[in-house]
Design a protein around this motif. Structure first.
Motif, PDB file in Angstrom:
ATOM      1  N   ILE A  76      -2.521 -13.435  16.284  1.00 38.98           N
ATOM      2  CA  ILE A  76      -3.463 -13.304  15.167  1.00 38.98           C
ATOM      3  C   ILE A  76      -3.813 -11.837  14.948  1.00 38.98           C
ATOM      4  CG2 ILE A  76      -5.819 -13.835  14.406  1.00 38.98           C
ATOM      5  CD1 ILE A  76      -5.451 -16.539  15.975  1.00 38.98           C
ATOM      6  N   ARG A  77      -4.120 -11.138  16.025  1.00 42.44           N
ATOM      7  CA  ARG A  77      -4.437  -9.707  15.907  1.00 42.44           C
ATOM      8  C   ARG A  77      -3.238  -8.904  15.426  1.00 42.44           C
ATOM      9  NH1 ARG A  77      -7.901  -9.070  21.478  1.00 42.44           N
ATOM     10  NH2 ARG A  77      -9.735 -10.166  20.712  1.00 42.44           N
ATOM     11  N   ALA A  78      -2.065  -9.225  15.943  1.00 37.31           N
ATOM     12  CA  ALA A  78      -0.847  -8.508  15.528  1.00 37.31           C
ATOM     13  C   ALA A  78      -0.575  -8.715  14.037  1.00 37.31           C
ATOM     14  CB  ALA A  78       0.352  -8.969  16.357  1.00 37.31           C
ATOM     15  N   SER A  79      -0.809  -9.929  13.554  1.00 36.64           N
ATOM     16  CA  SER A  79      -0.568 -10.185  12.128  1.00 36.64           C
ATOM     17  C   SER A  79      -1.525  -9.370  11.260  1.00 36.64           C
ATOM     18  CB  SER A  79      -0.680 -11.680  11.809  1.00 36.64           C
ATOM     19  OG  SER A  79      -2.004 -12.147  11.926  1.00 36.64           O
ATOM     20  N   TRP A  80      -2.787  -9.275  11.681  1.00 37.80           N
ATOM     21  CA  TRP A  80      -3.743  -8.441  10.937  1.00 37.80           C
ATOM     22  C   TRP A  80      -3.342  -6.977  10.980  1.00 37.80           C
ATOM     23  CZ3 TRP A  80      -6.621  -9.973   7.256  1.00 37.80           C
ATOM     24  CH2 TRP A  80      -7.220 -11.242   7.262  1.00 37.80           C
ATOM     25  N   LEU A  81      -2.895  -6.517  12.143  1.00 40.23           N
ATOM     26  CA  LEU A  81      -2.458  -5.130  12.289  1.00 40.23           C
ATOM     27  C   LEU A  81      -1.266  -4.832  11.376  1.00 40.23           C
ATOM     28  CD1 LEU A  81      -2.645  -2.382  13.762  1.00 40.23           C
ATOM     29  CD2 LEU A  81      -1.076  -3.338  15.469  1.00 40.23           C
ATOM     30  N   LEU A  82      -0.311  -5.752  11.318  1.00 36.34           N
ATOM     31  CA  LEU A  82       0.857  -5.554  10.457  1.00 36.34           C
ATOM     32  C   LEU A  82       0.485  -5.563   8.974  1.00 36.34           C
ATOM     33  CD1 LEU A  82       3.456  -7.672  12.415  1.00 36.34           C
ATOM     34  CD2 LEU A  82       3.577  -5.211  11.960  1.00 36.34           C
ATOM     35  N   VAL A  83      -0.378  -6.470   8.579  1.00 29.87           N
ATOM     36  CA  VAL A  83      -0.821  -6.496   7.174  1.00 29.87           C
ATOM     37  C   VAL A  83      -1.505  -5.179   6.833  1.00 29.87           C
ATOM     38  CG1 VAL A  83      -2.457  -7.544   5.550  1.00 29.87           C
ATOM     39  CG2 VAL A  83      -0.957  -9.000   6.926  1.00 29.87           C
ATOM     40  N   GLY A  84      -2.401  -4.726   7.702  1.00 33.36           N
ATOM     41  CA  GLY A  84      -3.100  -3.470   7.449  1.00 33.36           C
ATOM     42  C   GLY A  84      -2.149  -2.282   7.402  1.00 33.36           C
ATOM     43  N   SER A  85      -1.196  -2.261   8.317  1.00 36.96           N
ATOM     44  CA  SER A  85      -0.221  -1.158   8.348  1.00 36.96           C
ATOM     45  C   SER A  85       0.654  -1.152   7.106  1.00 36.96           C
ATOM     46  CB  SER A  85       0.656  -1.271   9.600  1.00 36.96           C
ATOM     47  OG  SER A  85      -0.117  -1.163  10.758  1.00 36.96           O
ATOM     48  N   TYR A  86       1.179  -2.312   6.735  1.00 40.02           N
ATOM     49  CA  TYR A  86       2.013  -2.391   5.537  1.00 40.02           C
ATOM     50  C   TYR A  86       1.202  -2.091   4.275  1.00 40.02           C
ATOM     51  CZ  TYR A  86       6.598  -3.943   7.197  1.00 40.02           C
ATOM     52  OH  TYR A  86       7.839  -4.006   7.754  1.00 40.02           O
ATOM     53  N   PHE A  87      -0.043  -2.526   4.247  1.00 43.30           N
ATOM     54  CA  PHE A  87      -0.901  -2.236   3.097  1.00 43.30           C
ATOM     55  C   PHE A  87      -1.110  -0.724   2.966  1.00 43.30           C
ATOM     56  CE2 PHE A  87      -5.037  -1.791   0.954  1.00 43.30           C
ATOM     57  CZ  PHE A  87      -4.736  -2.452  -0.220  1.00 43.30           C
ATOM     58  N   ALA A  88      -1.411  -0.061   4.091  1.00 48.73           N
ATOM     59  CA  ALA A  88      -1.588   1.398   4.077  1.00 48.73           C
ATOM     60  C   ALA A  88      -0.300   2.090   3.658  1.00 48.73           C
ATOM     61  CB  ALA A  88      -2.040   1.881   5.456  1.00 48.73           C
ATOM     62  N   LEU A  89       0.823   1.602   4.137  1.00 54.18           N
ATOM     63  CA  LEU A  89       2.115   2.182   3.772  1.00 54.18           C
ATOM     64  C   LEU A  89       2.393   1.995   2.276  1.00 54.18           C
ATOM     65  CD1 LEU A  89       4.631   3.609   4.822  1.00 54.18           C
ATOM     66  CD2 LEU A  89       5.563   1.366   5.418  1.00 54.18           C
ATOM     67  N   THR A  90       2.023   0.849   1.753  1.00 59.44           N
ATOM     68  CA  THR A  90       2.209   0.599   0.317  1.00 59.44           C
ATOM     69  C   THR A  90       1.353   1.559  -0.502  1.00 59.44           C
ATOM     70  OG1 THR A  90       2.725  -1.724   0.729  1.00 59.44           O
ATOM     71  CG2 THR A  90       2.027  -1.142  -1.505  1.00 59.44           C
ATOM     72  N   ILE A  91       0.118   1.761  -0.089  1.00 63.08           N
ATOM     73  CA  ILE A  91      -0.753   2.728  -0.777  1.00 63.08           C
ATOM     74  C   ILE A  91      -0.121   4.118  -0.727  1.00 63.08           C
ATOM     75  CG2 ILE A  91      -3.017   3.880  -0.706  1.00 63.08           C
ATOM     76  CD1 ILE A  91      -3.267   1.032  -1.645  1.00 63.08           C
ATOM     77  N   TYR A  92       0.389   4.495   0.434  1.00 57.59           N
ATOM     78  CA  TYR A  92       1.043   5.798   0.569  1.00 57.59           C
ATOM     79  C   TYR A  92       2.231   5.911  -0.382  1.00 57.59           C
ATOM     80  CZ  TYR A  92       3.637   9.693   2.473  1.00 57.59           C
ATOM     81  OH  TYR A  92       4.307  10.877   2.609  1.00 57.59           O
ATOM     82  N   HIS A  93       3.039   4.866  -0.454  1.00 56.49           N
ATOM     83  CA  HIS A  93       4.182   4.873  -1.367  1.00 56.49           C
ATOM     84  C   HIS A  93       3.707   5.041  -2.817  1.00 56.49           C
ATOM     85  CE1 HIS A  93       7.623   4.105   1.154  1.00 56.49           C
ATOM     86  NE2 HIS A  93       7.099   3.021   1.669  1.00 56.49           N
ATOM     87  N   LEU A  94       2.623   4.390  -3.161  1.00 55.45           N
ATOM     88  CA  LEU A  94       2.146   4.426  -4.550  1.00 55.45           C
ATOM     89  C   LEU A  94       1.494   5.735  -4.933  1.00 55.45           C
ATOM     90  CD1 LEU A  94       0.690   0.815  -4.837  1.00 55.45           C
ATOM     91  CD2 LEU A  94       2.750   1.714  -5.950  1.00 55.45           C
ATOM     92  N   VAL A  95       0.758   6.365  -4.016  1.00 57.15           N
ATOM     93  CA  VAL A  95       0.031   7.583  -4.377  1.00 57.15           C
ATOM     94  C   VAL A  95       0.364   8.787  -3.508  1.00 57.15           C
ATOM     95  CG1 VAL A  95      -1.914   6.282  -5.316  1.00 57.15           C
ATOM     96  CG2 VAL A  95      -1.993   7.053  -2.948  1.00 57.15           C
ATOM     97  N   GLY A  96       0.999   8.562  -2.390  1.00 52.90           N
ATOM     98  CA  GLY A  96       1.218   9.643  -1.419  1.00 52.90           C
ATOM     99  C   GLY A  96       2.030  10.808  -1.936  1.00 52.90           C
ATOM    100  N   TRP A  97       3.024  10.534  -2.759  1.00 54.53           N
ATOM    101  CA  TRP A  97       3.878  11.632  -3.220  1.00 54.53           C
ATOM    102  C   TRP A  97       3.336  12.317  -4.458  1.00 54.53           C
ATOM    103  CZ3 TRP A  97       6.950   7.169  -1.725  1.00 54.53           C
ATOM    104  CH2 TRP A  97       7.548   7.349  -0.478  1.00 54.53           C
ATOM    105  N   SER A  98       2.349  11.712  -5.088  1.00 53.39           N
ATOM    106  CA  SER A  98       1.816  12.331  -6.303  1.00 53.39           C
ATOM    107  C   SER A  98       0.593  13.186  -6.016  1.00 53.39           C
ATOM    108  CB  SER A  98       1.460  11.243  -7.319  1.00 53.39           C
ATOM    109  OG  SER A  98       0.446  10.410  -6.820  1.00 53.39           O
ATOM    110  N   VAL A  99       0.147  13.217  -4.774  1.00 58.03           N
ATOM    111  CA  VAL A  99      -1.040  13.997  -4.417  1.00 58.03           C
ATOM    112  C   VAL A  99      -0.663  15.449  -4.226  1.00 58.03           C
ATOM    113  CG1 VAL A  99      -2.838  14.312  -2.684  1.00 58.03           C
ATOM    114  CG2 VAL A  99      -2.151  12.011  -3.382  1.00 58.03           C
TER     115      VAL A  99
END
Length: 94
Positions: free
Chosen positions: A71-94
Motif C-alpha cells: 500500500i505504501r509502495a503504491s502511494w510512493l509510486l503514484v506520487g513519484s510518477y505524478f511529480a515526474l509528469t509535472i516535471y515533464h509538463l513544466v520542467g523544460w519551460s522554466v
C-alpha cells in the motif's frame, strides 16, 4: 488500491511518451542506463520493456494489495510518477 495501480500504469505510459518526445526534440536523454540501452536498440524495445517491467511491478503490488508495504509502495509510486509528469509538463519551460 486498484485505482492507484491503474494510475501507475497510465502515468508510466505518459512518462514514456514525454521522455521520447523530449529525446527526439534534443531536450533530454534517458537517465536510466538499462532503458537508455533499450532505447538505442529501438523505440519499440524501450516502450515494450518499460511496460513489461511496470506491469510486473503492478502485478506484484496487486498480489500483495493487503500488505501495508504494498500500500505504501503504491502511494510512493503514484506520487513519484505524478511529480515526474509535472516535471515533464513544466520542467523544460522554466
Amino acid at each position: 488500491m486498484k485505482t492507484r495501480l491503474l494510475l501507475i500504469l497510465v502515468l508510466s505510459v505518459m512518462d514514456a511518451w514525454f521522455t521520447l518526445q523530449a529525446i527526439q526534440d534534443g531536450r533530454a536523454r534517458e537517465a536510466n542506463p538499462l532503458m537508455n540501452r533499450m532505447l538505442m536498440h529501438h523505440t519499440w524495445t524501450f516502450i515494450s520493456i518499460k511496460m513489461i517491467l511496470t506491469s510486473l511491478g503492478v502485478t506484484l503490488l496487486w498480489l500483495r494489495k493487503d500488505h501495508q508495504l504494498a500500500i505504501r509502495a503504491s502511494w510512493l509510486l503514484v506520487g513519484s510518477y505524478f511529480a515526474l509528469t509535472i516535471y515533464h509538463l513544466v520542467g523544460w519551460s522554466v
